[in-house]
Design a protein around this motif. Structure first.
Motif, PDB file in Angstrom:
ATOM      1  N   GLU A  86       6.891   3.380  17.421  1.00 31.96           N
ATOM      2  CA  GLU A  86       6.213   2.777  16.275  1.00 31.96           C
ATOM      3  C   GLU A  86       4.794   3.300  16.110  1.00 31.96           C
ATOM      4  O   GLU A  86       3.916   3.065  16.949  1.00 31.96           O
ATOM      5  CB  GLU A  86       6.179   1.251  16.426  1.00 31.96           C
ATOM      6  N   GLY A  87       4.556   4.006  14.994  1.00 34.74           N
ATOM      7  CA  GLY A  87       3.233   4.496  14.661  1.00 34.74           C
ATOM      8  C   GLY A  87       2.586   3.668  13.568  1.00 34.74           C
ATOM      9  O   GLY A  87       3.054   2.564  13.234  1.00 34.74           O
ATOM     10  N   VAL A  88       1.495   4.185  12.996  1.00 33.97           N
ATOM     11  CA  VAL A  88       0.723   3.415  12.028  1.00 33.97           C
ATOM     12  C   VAL A  88       0.574   4.193  10.722  1.00 33.97           C
ATOM     13  O   VAL A  88       0.622   5.419  10.695  1.00 33.97           O
ATOM     14  CB  VAL A  88      -0.683   3.066  12.574  1.00 33.97           C
ATOM     15  N   LEU A  89       0.380   3.435   9.642  1.00 34.08           N
ATOM     16  CA  LEU A  89       0.060   3.999   8.335  1.00 34.08           C
ATOM     17  C   LEU A  89      -0.863   3.035   7.615  1.00 34.08           C
ATOM     18  O   LEU A  89      -0.538   1.853   7.460  1.00 34.08           O
ATOM     19  CB  LEU A  89       1.324   4.231   7.505  1.00 34.08           C
ATOM     20  N   LEU A  90      -2.021   3.532   7.203  1.00 32.16           N
ATOM     21  CA  LEU A  90      -2.987   2.755   6.422  1.00 32.16           C
ATOM     22  C   LEU A  90      -3.214   3.468   5.097  1.00 32.16           C
ATOM     23  O   LEU A  90      -3.505   4.671   5.078  1.00 32.16           O
ATOM     24  CB  LEU A  90      -4.321   2.621   7.167  1.00 32.16           C
ATOM     25  N   LEU A  91      -3.070   2.743   3.986  1.00 33.81           N
ATOM     26  CA  LEU A  91      -3.253   3.309   2.651  1.00 33.81           C
ATOM     27  C   LEU A  91      -4.420   2.602   1.970  1.00 33.81           C
ATOM     28  O   LEU A  91      -4.365   1.396   1.715  1.00 33.81           O
ATOM     29  CB  LEU A  91      -1.988   3.119   1.805  1.00 33.81           C
ATOM     30  N   HIS A  92      -5.485   3.354   1.684  1.00 33.15           N
ATOM     31  CA  HIS A  92      -6.681   2.796   1.044  1.00 33.15           C
ATOM     32  C   HIS A  92      -6.892   3.539  -0.273  1.00 33.15           C
ATOM     33  O   HIS A  92      -7.236   4.722  -0.282  1.00 33.15           O
ATOM     34  CB  HIS A  92      -7.894   2.967   1.949  1.00 33.15           C
ATOM     35  N   ALA A  93      -6.660   2.856  -1.386  1.00 35.65           N
ATOM     36  CA  ALA A  93      -6.789   3.473  -2.703  1.00 35.65           C
ATOM     37  C   ALA A  93      -6.940   2.369  -3.742  1.00 35.65           C
ATOM     38  O   ALA A  93      -6.591   1.210  -3.482  1.00 35.65           O
ATOM     39  CB  ALA A  93      -5.574   4.336  -3.012  1.00 35.65           C
ATOM     40  N   PRO A  94      -7.459   2.696  -4.920  1.00 31.48           N
ATOM     41  CA  PRO A  94      -7.568   1.688  -5.987  1.00 31.48           C
ATOM     42  C   PRO A  94      -6.207   1.059  -6.285  1.00 31.48           C
ATOM     43  O   PRO A  94      -5.199   1.747  -6.384  1.00 31.48           O
ATOM     44  CB  PRO A  94      -8.082   2.496  -7.182  1.00 31.48           C
ATOM     45  N   ARG A  95      -6.214  -0.248  -6.404  1.00 32.91           N
ATOM     46  CA  ARG A  95      -5.045  -1.044  -6.770  1.00 32.91           C
ATOM     47  C   ARG A  95      -3.925  -1.013  -5.734  1.00 32.91           C
ATOM     48  O   ARG A  95      -2.848  -1.534  -5.976  1.00 32.91           O
ATOM     49  CB  ARG A  95      -4.509  -0.645  -8.153  1.00 32.91           C
TER      50      ARG A  95
END
Length: 544
Positions: free
Chosen positions: A454-463
């Motif tokens: 199990e790895g990680v994913l972070l999504l930072h973007a408008p909306r």
């Protein structure tokens, strides 16, 4: 590319081996404020890695949006049975177009810094693609970009492929030196990104923080607050690397803000405590599938092996610059086993059991001649690994065992793949080398932790739906990034964009027509390159 999305930019941070098991307490502790800010404003996914969960396989899936049987990479190395050589995989052997190809084809420019499986730099990609730990040297990785190399070196920043963590530190001085070097590498990656930013009009930038992986391999007990280490001085020193990582994240996030770019952080796999190494040959031997030579044949192996090494030396001596990859290796020099009686063997693979049947098609003189013999041997190999158990606890040593032909509908001989793949239980490595005194499990005092699924994913973007949380597969990341950029997702990508996390912040796009598979380059690096890369991978604990 749609005109409305031409200004879209995306900065991707490769947190090699990052796991929520450490990211969450690091962020909550207050020692990593930039990480805490990124996590608080991002959508999250728990990303299941590839099987096996190992660097070249996982990062190739990240690049292609495909599973291993589609892109063709299953380990650091592969067996070319036609010449009986175990060779290194490289970017030229990836069987599908990549995320970077898609951006370039749409007219965008790419920066990729130190991502594994990008050497040699693909000619189809516009921009700067500097290879990672599987490049023979930093000079070779930078060679296609002399202006970038000059600008970067002028900063004085550390940007190299040197191995920091060869072993678990035995003294506080060794720990201190390793942490200081790790911090300088984090700073160097941020500096390299800033230099590339000044020199290119990038649409997609990828910055790989590879040293995080080896830091966890060797120093896990001082990084994981759940371990309850009483060595406060050691913990304090080790966690200076976390502050350097956080500073690096802060600089990259500021760069993205100046460019009005979205930010994504992703890992190729997770991490957890190390438990031991499983000797594949011992499993095969106990099941009667691998037989040792008796008397004279054992001694003759070492004689033939020495003659083979002399032949390679003379070939290189009289043919400077030529690769020996196309020389056919005598069968008797490949392994010290009885080739007439052994029905299965392992030749490579340190984070997954990769087993080859000794067939005539593969090894010319193997004992498996008929389809019925092959089917029985395949069933015996699978049973041997499914029933392999820890000698003290009785727990299974492998969580998944399968034949590649049945699982993926492929011809493993044609694909240069093993016949059986065995995924070890959490915390275990595999090893294909033999022991003078047979032992199923070995310890490794130099290893503190290893890969998890199990790895990680972070999504930072408008909306983007900040705070949203869901499971995903690593193959889903590339389609998601392309959708965030407003680009079409190539039809060959079997992953699915995580549209529910994007929450309207990126335009949905229809898939492109199916692309043709890439033409593979079977001999893309020299013998000297292969030796350099293998030495680095051994230092990191990835090869025996």
């Amino acid at each position: 590319m749609n005109p409305a999305s031409r200004s879209a930019r995306l900065l991707v941070i490769g947190l090699d081996g990052a796991t929520y098991d450490l990211l969450v307490p690091w962020a909550e502790s207050g020692r990593m404020p930039n990480l805490a800010r990124l996590m608080a404003t991002s959508a999250r996914a728990v990303v299941n890695s590839t099987r096996p969960y190992i660097t070249p396989v996982a990062w190739t899936t990240f690049q292609t949006g495909c599973d291993p049987h589609e892109h063709g990479i299953l380990d650091y190395r592969y067996l070319d049975h036609r010449h009986r050589r175990v060779l290194l995989n490289h970017a030229g052997r990836i069987g599908r177009p990549t995320l970077f190809d898609a951006v370039s084809a749409a007219g965008g420019e790419v920066v990729s810094l130190n991502l594994p499986m990008t050497f040699p730099a693909p000619s189809s990609v516009r921009g700067i693609v500097v290879g990672g730990l599987d490049s023979p040297s930093i000079d070779a990785a930078l060679a296609p970009y002399p202006e970038f190399a000059r600008e970067l070196r002028a900063t004085g920043a550390r940007f190299d492929l040197g191995t920091v963590w060869r072993n678990k530190p035995r003294t506080f001085e060794e720990l201190s030196q390793g942490i200081d070097e790790t911090a300088s590498i984090f700073r160097g990656q941020a500096t390299a990104a800033a230099v590339a930013d000044r020199m290119t009009d990038w649409q997609l930038m990828f910055v790989q923080l590879q040293v995080l992986d080896s830091l966890q391999h060797r120093c896990w007990q001082w990084l994981d607050p759940r371990q309850g280490s009483t060595a406060e001085l050691w913990m304090s020193k080790a966690q200076q690397a976390l502050r350097a990582l956080d500073d690096c994240l802060g600089e990259l996030m500021e760069l993205a803000a100046r460019r009005n770019a979205a930010v994504v952080a992703v890992s190729d796999h997770g991490f957890g405590p190390f438990r031991g190494k499983i000797t594949l040959a011992e499993i095969l031997s106990r099941a009667g599938l691998l037989c040792w030579p008796r008397g004279g044949p054992a001694a003759s192996y070492y004689l033939r092996h020495g003659v083979w090494r002399l032949r390679k030396f003379l070939y290189r001596r009289f043919n400077p610059g030529w690769s020996t990859a196309q020389l056919t290796r005598p069968l008797g020099t490949l392994l010290p086993i009885d080739w007439r009686r052994s029905t299965a063997l392992a030749l490579h693979g340190n984070l997954g059991g990769l087993i080859y049947l000794n067939t005539r098609e593969r090894f010319a003189s193997g004992p498996l001649k008929t389809a019925g013999q092959r089917e029985r041997a395949l069933a015996d190999v699978i049973q041997a690994f499914e029933t392999a158990a820890h000698p003290q606890t009785g727990e299974p040593l492998f969580v998944e065992v399968f034949g590649t032909a049945e699982r993926y509908g492929i011809d493993p001989v044609e694909k240069l793949w093993p016949d059986v793949v065995a995924i070890p239980a959490a915390g275990f490595h595999t090893r294909h080398k033999f022991d003078a005194r047979p032992q199923l499990l070995r310890t490794d005092p130099g290893m503190a932790a290893t890969h998890r699924l199990e790895g990680v994913l972070l999504l930072h973007a408008p909306r983007v739906a900040a705070g949203a949380y869901r499971p995903a597969e690593l193959r889903d990341v590339a389609p998601t990034l392309l959708q965030m950029l407003g680009l079409r997702v190539p039809a060959h990508m079997s992953g699915q964009a995580l549209a529910d996390l994007l929450s309207g912040g990126a335009r949905r796009t229809s898939p492109e027509p199916r692309a043709e598979p890439r033409e593979l380059q079977l001999a893309g690096i020299t013998d000297a390159d292969q030796r350099s890369v293998e030495a680095r991978l051994r230092d990191l604990g990835y090869l025996d």
